[in-house]
Design an enzyme around this catalytic site. Structure first.
Site, short mmCIF file in Angstrom:
data_model
loop_
_atom_site.label_atom_id
_atom_site.label_comp_id
_atom_site.label_asym_id
_atom_site.label_seq_id
_atom_site.Cartn_x
_atom_site.Cartn_y
_atom_site.Cartn_z
N GLU A 126 69.09 27.01 2.62
CA GLU A 126 69.73 27.89 1.87
C GLU A 126 70.15 26.38 0.05
OE1 GLU A 126 74.33 27.40 3.98
OE2 GLU A 126 72.90 28.82 4.26
N HIS A 140 71.15 23.30 4.02
CA HIS A 140 71.37 23.41 3.07
C HIS A 140 71.14 21.98 2.09
CE1 HIS A 140 74.66 25.06 -0.28
NE2 HIS A 140 73.77 24.17 -0.79
N GLY A 190 78.01 27.05 11.21
CA GLY A 190 77.26 25.81 11.31
C GLY A 190 78.89 24.77 11.37
N ASN A 197 73.50 26.33 11.94
CA ASN A 197 73.23 25.12 10.24
C ASN A 197 73.68 23.93 11.39
OD1 ASN A 197 74.35 24.48 8.08
ND2 ASN A 197 74.89 26.05 7.52
N ARG A 211 71.96 19.70 -0.26
CA ARG A 211 72.19 19.23 -2.10
C ARG A 211 72.04 18.59 -2.76
NH1 ARG A 211 76.91 22.53 -2.39
NH2 ARG A 211 77.85 23.77 -0.66
N HIS A 263 80.03 31.90 7.22
CA HIS A 263 81.29 30.87 6.50
C HIS A 263 81.86 30.72 7.14
CE1 HIS A 263 81.38 27.76 3.54
NE2 HIS A 263 82.23 28.08 3.63
#
Length: 250
Positions: A76, A44, A223, A8, A46, A200
């Site tokens: 994601e 990811h 990540g 990540n 955002r 995570h």
């Protein structure tokens, strides 16, 4: 089955975004990770672009297509129309859907599959219709009912949210309890034909126990911990360390 590692790049991008400068170069660090044997890259994006920027997506897509065609791109995010359009334009191999509010600092819970089942069915069908594998963020709470509701969405995989497990790094007994809950969720998912990802707060220290409990774990995306280790060991050696923690021969 060997657990694959997707790197990540969000934390790398966040560091870059502290200055109006092009370094650290997200694509270059992704290239180093893939050369060191990572199976893919995760981002990811955002809505506020506080780490990965929308302009990073075609660059990373081209990196994989041109130099590492065996690797996978995993995007994601929460499935807004804008997010889905980004995915359709970028054509990642996998899309991981998370139930985040846009203001959240990071993902911190899985979907309520029963409550959002109809919504997710439509999104999953749309993405799979474009040839993308879909994974849904899921709490590792051992609930077979939740797994059955996830199956009904049509998803290919679930990604176990491992934050509670990663958070008990200083409490071995609680770590054992959390890993068993994750394992029970994985057992139920596998029994119903779903693939298993996880992510995570995973580290070199806590990955081996997770892989041992869930030997069918297909992929982990990492990540924060990986980027932190890369400051000490460098990206290439860090990827090799995490690959070994996944049970890969390096």
């Amino acid at each position: 089955m060997t657990t694959q590692l997707s790197v990540n790049l969000n934390a790398v991008a966040m560091l870059r975004n502290r200055r109006d400068l092009p370094w650290p170069d997200v694509a270059h660090l992704g290239r180093i990770a893939l050369k060191a044997g990572a199976s893919g890259l995760t981002v990811h994006p955002r809505p506020d672009q506080r780490h990965i920027r929308f302009t990073d997506l075609p660059v990373l897509r081209a990196l994989i297509d041109d130099e590492f065609p065996q690797a996978e791109f995993n995007i994601e995010g929460y499935p807004t129309e804008d997010f889905l359009a980004l995915c359709e334009a970028t054509e990642p191999e996998q899309v991981t859907l998370v139930p985040d509010d846009p203001s959240q600092a990071t993902s911190d819970h899985g979907w309520d599959f029963a409550q959002h089942q109809d919504f997710l069915k439509g999104v999953v069908a749309r993405l799979k219709g474009k040839g993308m594998r879909v994974s849904l963020f899921a709490d590792g709470d051992g609930s077979e009912a939740a797994v059955k509701a996830a199956v009904a969405t049509g998803t290919d995989r679930i990604e176990l949210y491992t934050g509670p497990y990663g958070g008990c790094f200083d409490d071995p007994d609680r770590a054992k309890a959390e890993i068993e809950r994750l394992g029970l969720t994985a057992d139920a998912a596998l029994a119903h034909g779903l693939g298993i990802n996880a992510g995570h707060d995973l580290t070199v220290a806590n990955l081996p126990a997770l892989v041992k409990r869930i030997p069918a774990l297909a992929e982990v995306s990492i990540g924060h911990g990986l980027t932190a280790d890369a400051l000490e060991y460098g990206m290439a050696e860090t990827v090799r360390r995490f690959r070994r923690a996944c049970g890969q021969a390096v």
